[in-house]
Design a protein around this motif. Structure first.
Motif, PDB file in Angstrom:
ATOM      1  N   VAL A 100     -36.537-105.697 -12.808  1.00 24.85           N
ATOM      2  CA  VAL A 100     -35.990-104.527 -13.053  1.00 24.85           C
ATOM      3  C   VAL A 100     -34.781-104.282 -11.977  1.00 24.85           C
ATOM      4  CG1 VAL A 100     -36.372-101.999 -12.917  1.00 24.85           C
ATOM      5  CG2 VAL A 100     -38.258-103.578 -13.741  1.00 24.85           C
ATOM      6  N   VAL A 101     -35.179-104.602 -10.798  1.00 29.09           N
ATOM      7  CA  VAL A 101     -34.118-104.753  -9.646  1.00 29.09           C
ATOM      8  C   VAL A 101     -34.049-105.924  -8.991  1.00 29.09           C
ATOM      9  CG1 VAL A 101     -33.091-103.410  -7.632  1.00 29.09           C
ATOM     10  CG2 VAL A 101     -34.190-102.253  -9.747  1.00 29.09           C
ATOM     11  N   LYS A 102     -32.848-106.768  -8.916  1.00 26.47           N
ATOM     12  CA  LYS A 102     -32.751-107.797  -8.313  1.00 26.47           C
ATOM     13  C   LYS A 102     -32.676-107.247  -6.802  1.00 26.47           C
ATOM     14  CE  LYS A 102     -31.572-110.647 -12.182  1.00 26.47           C
ATOM     15  NZ  LYS A 102     -32.124-112.194 -12.083  1.00 26.47           N
ATOM     16  N   ASN A 103     -33.025-108.283  -5.800  1.00 29.00           N
ATOM     17  CA  ASN A 103     -32.665-108.104  -4.362  1.00 29.00           C
ATOM     18  C   ASN A 103     -33.034-106.395  -4.118  1.00 29.00           C
ATOM     19  OD1 ASN A 103     -32.160-108.790  -1.791  1.00 29.00           O
ATOM     20  ND2 ASN A 103     -29.932-108.765  -1.839  1.00 29.00           N
ATOM     21  N   PHE A 104     -34.050-105.966  -4.288  1.00 28.33           N
ATOM     22  CA  PHE A 104     -34.421-104.708  -4.072  1.00 28.33           C
ATOM     23  C   PHE A 104     -33.967-104.189  -2.608  1.00 28.33           C
ATOM     24  CE2 PHE A 104     -37.805-101.334  -3.534  1.00 28.33           C
ATOM     25  CZ  PHE A 104     -37.270-100.372  -4.175  1.00 28.33           C
ATOM     26  N   MET A 105     -33.327-103.371  -2.469  1.00 27.02           N
ATOM     27  CA  MET A 105     -32.893-102.746  -1.247  1.00 27.02           C
ATOM     28  C   MET A 105     -32.575-103.728  -0.072  1.00 27.02           C
ATOM     29  SD  MET A 105     -36.070-100.025  -0.613  1.00 27.02           S
ATOM     30  CE  MET A 105     -35.441 -99.821   1.116  1.00 27.02           C
ATOM     31  N   GLY A 106     -31.888-104.966  -0.800  1.00 27.60           N
ATOM     32  CA  GLY A 106     -31.329-106.118   0.125  1.00 27.60           C
ATOM     33  C   GLY A 106     -32.536-106.626   0.873  1.00 27.60           C
ATOM     34  N   LEU A 107     -33.675-106.465   0.431  1.00 23.41           N
ATOM     35  CA  LEU A 107     -34.926-107.198   1.148  1.00 23.41           C
ATOM     36  C   LEU A 107     -35.172-108.790   0.775  1.00 23.41           C
ATOM     37  CD1 LEU A 107     -37.140-104.103   0.981  1.00 23.41           C
ATOM     38  CD2 LEU A 107     -36.049-104.975   3.089  1.00 23.41           C
ATOM     39  N   GLY A 108     -34.483-109.175  -0.438  1.00 21.90           N
ATOM     40  CA  GLY A 108     -34.652-110.446  -0.662  1.00 21.90           C
ATOM     41  C   GLY A 108     -35.729-110.741  -1.606  1.00 21.90           C
ATOM     42  N   VAL A 109     -36.340-109.536  -2.325  1.00 29.80           N
ATOM     43  CA  VAL A 109     -37.426-109.721  -3.307  1.00 29.80           C
ATOM     44  C   VAL A 109     -36.792-108.832  -4.445  1.00 29.80           C
ATOM     45  CG1 VAL A 109     -39.347-109.647  -1.254  1.00 29.80           C
ATOM     46  CG2 VAL A 109     -38.479-107.435  -2.339  1.00 29.80           C
ATOM     47  N   ASP A 110     -37.534-109.158  -5.527  1.00 32.60           N
ATOM     48  CA  ASP A 110     -36.992-108.463  -6.807  1.00 32.60           C
ATOM     49  C   ASP A 110     -38.044-107.398  -7.131  1.00 32.60           C
ATOM     50  OD1 ASP A 110     -34.897-109.920  -7.141  1.00 32.60           O
ATOM     51  OD2 ASP A 110     -35.756-111.451  -8.555  1.00 32.60           O
ATOM     52  N   LEU A 111     -37.828-106.286  -7.810  1.00 32.15           N
ATOM     53  CA  LEU A 111     -38.691-105.431  -8.419  1.00 32.15           C
ATOM     54  C   LEU A 111     -39.121-105.802  -9.827  1.00 32.15           C
ATOM     55  CD1 LEU A 111     -40.192-102.837  -7.388  1.00 32.15           C
ATOM     56  CD2 LEU A 111     -38.299-101.399  -8.514  1.00 32.15           C
ATOM     57  N   LEU A 112     -40.273-106.345 -10.047  1.00 33.58           N
ATOM     58  CA  LEU A 112     -40.678-107.075 -11.513  1.00 33.58           C
ATOM     59  C   LEU A 112     -41.532-105.820 -12.153  1.00 33.58           C
ATOM     60  CD1 LEU A 112     -42.084-110.350  -9.949  1.00 33.58           C
ATOM     61  CD2 LEU A 112     -39.604-109.696 -10.839  1.00 33.58           C
ATOM     62  N   ALA A 113     -41.286-106.140 -13.552  1.00 32.74           N
ATOM     63  CA  ALA A 113     -42.089-105.146 -14.541  1.00 32.74           C
ATOM     64  C   ALA A 113     -43.225-105.875 -14.662  1.00 32.74           C
ATOM     65  CB  ALA A 113     -41.300-105.230 -15.539  1.00 32.74           C
ATOM     66  N   THR A 114     -44.385-105.112 -14.490  1.00 34.32           N
ATOM     67  CA  THR A 114     -45.817-105.824 -14.821  1.00 34.32           C
ATOM     68  C   THR A 114     -46.493-105.597 -16.265  1.00 34.32           C
ATOM     69  OG1 THR A 114     -46.960-103.969 -13.861  1.00 34.32           O
ATOM     70  CG2 THR A 114     -46.359-105.486 -12.392  1.00 34.32           C
ATOM     71  N   ARG A 115     -45.507-104.999 -17.018  1.00 37.66           N
ATOM     72  CA  ARG A 115     -45.863-105.075 -18.424  1.00 37.66           C
ATOM     73  C   ARG A 115     -44.715-104.890 -19.139  1.00 37.66           C
ATOM     74  NH1 ARG A 115     -48.849 -99.851 -21.047  1.00 37.66           N
ATOM     75  NH2 ARG A 115     -47.872-100.811 -22.855  1.00 37.66           N
ATOM     76  N   LYS A 116     -44.543-104.948 -20.598  1.00 28.79           N
ATOM     77  CA  LYS A 116     -43.454-104.974 -21.366  1.00 28.79           C
ATOM     78  C   LYS A 116     -43.232-103.333 -21.604  1.00 28.79           C
ATOM     79  CE  LYS A 116     -43.618-106.163 -25.691  1.00 28.79           C
ATOM     80  NZ  LYS A 116     -43.692-107.156 -26.990  1.00 28.79           N
ATOM     81  N   SER A 117     -42.073-102.891 -21.745  1.00 25.67           N
ATOM     82  CA  SER A 117     -41.823-101.513 -22.058  1.00 25.67           C
ATOM     83  C   SER A 117     -41.529-101.202 -23.434  1.00 25.67           C
ATOM     84  CB  SER A 117     -40.440-101.249 -21.148  1.00 25.67           C
ATOM     85  OG  SER A 117     -39.280-101.777 -21.984  1.00 25.67           O
ATOM     86  N   GLY A 118     -41.479-102.048 -24.437  1.00 25.07           N
ATOM     87  CA  GLY A 118     -41.215-101.597 -25.675  1.00 25.07           C
ATOM     88  C   GLY A 118     -39.688-101.436 -26.095  1.00 25.07           C
ATOM     89  N   ARG A 119     -39.440-100.910 -27.079  1.00 22.86           N
ATOM     90  CA  ARG A 119     -38.076-100.727 -27.416  1.00 22.86           C
ATOM     91  C   ARG A 119     -37.563 -99.424 -26.716  1.00 22.86           C
ATOM     92  NH1 ARG A 119     -36.912 -98.161 -32.727  1.00 22.86           N
ATOM     93  NH2 ARG A 119     -38.816 -97.110 -33.239  1.00 22.86           N
ATOM     94  N   SER A 120     -36.286 -99.177 -26.711  1.00 19.72           N
ATOM     95  CA  SER A 120     -35.761 -97.939 -25.951  1.00 19.72           C
ATOM     96  C   SER A 120     -35.054 -97.273 -27.038  1.00 19.72           C
ATOM     97  CB  SER A 120     -34.665 -98.370 -24.957  1.00 19.72           C
ATOM     98  OG  SER A 120     -33.428 -99.083 -25.580  1.00 19.72           O
ATOM     99  N   PHE A 121     -34.738 -96.014 -26.676  1.00 22.16           N
ATOM    100  CA  PHE A 121     -34.263 -95.120 -27.773  1.00 22.16           C
ATOM    101  C   PHE A 121     -32.983 -94.359 -26.993  1.00 22.16           C
ATOM    102  CE2 PHE A 121     -37.240 -95.168 -31.196  1.00 22.16           C
ATOM    103  CZ  PHE A 121     -38.429 -95.541 -30.413  1.00 22.16           C
ATOM    104  N   PRO A 122     -32.212 -93.814 -27.666  1.00 23.98           N
ATOM    105  CA  PRO A 122     -30.948 -93.369 -27.203  1.00 23.98           C
ATOM    106  C   PRO A 122     -31.437 -91.947 -26.406  1.00 23.98           C
ATOM    107  CG  PRO A 122     -30.488 -93.518 -29.436  1.00 23.98           C
ATOM    108  CD  PRO A 122     -31.791 -94.140 -29.176  1.00 23.98           C
TER     109      PRO A 122
END
Length: 122
Positions: A100-122
């Motif tokens: 969801v966010v790469k290199n979260f806060m410059g800490l060298g870790v990613d923020l990962l989704a732990t389930r699928k979100s489904g489709r988005s809507f406008p």
């Protein structure tokens, strides 16, 4: 200074007695395996935690998406990280394990989704 801890690295749950000098470990006793000493040193000298939380989504089917860090982060960064997580809104569909966010806060870790979100809507 002497601190008492219970090791959580293996099922034995050894009661550790940790002698410290400032923020350094001098000696550890009570461990039944090498995990105990490693756990005590990590917990005293550089405590880290895997952060789990939820972020907003753009999907009416799933309002909040559970996320976690890809690796533990320094314990003192937990509250600033939560403040950053409050600002995140995932406007697109994601799959489990997507960053969801790469290199979260410059800490060298990613923020990962732990389930699928489904489709988005406008």
């Amino acid at each position: 200074m002497n601190r008492l801890m219970i090791c959580i690295e293996c099922p034995q749950g050894c009661r550790l007695s940790v002698e410290t000098g400032g923020s350094r470990v001098i000696s550890v006793t009570g461990q039944e395996c090498e995990c105990g000493e490693n756990y005590a040193r990590q917990e005293i000298e550089n405590p880290v935690r895997t952060l789990t939380a939820s972020v907003l989504t753009g999907s009416p089917a799933l309002k909040m998406l559970p996320v976690r860090t890809s690796a533990p982060i320094p314990k003192e960064k937990i509250f600033p990280a939560m403040e950053e997580i409050k600002k995140i809104k995932v406007p697109f569909p994601v799959e489990t394990g997507d960053a969801v966010v790469k290199n979260f806060m410059g800490l060298g870790v990613d923020l990962l989704a732990t389930r699928k979100s489904g489709r988005s809507f406008p």
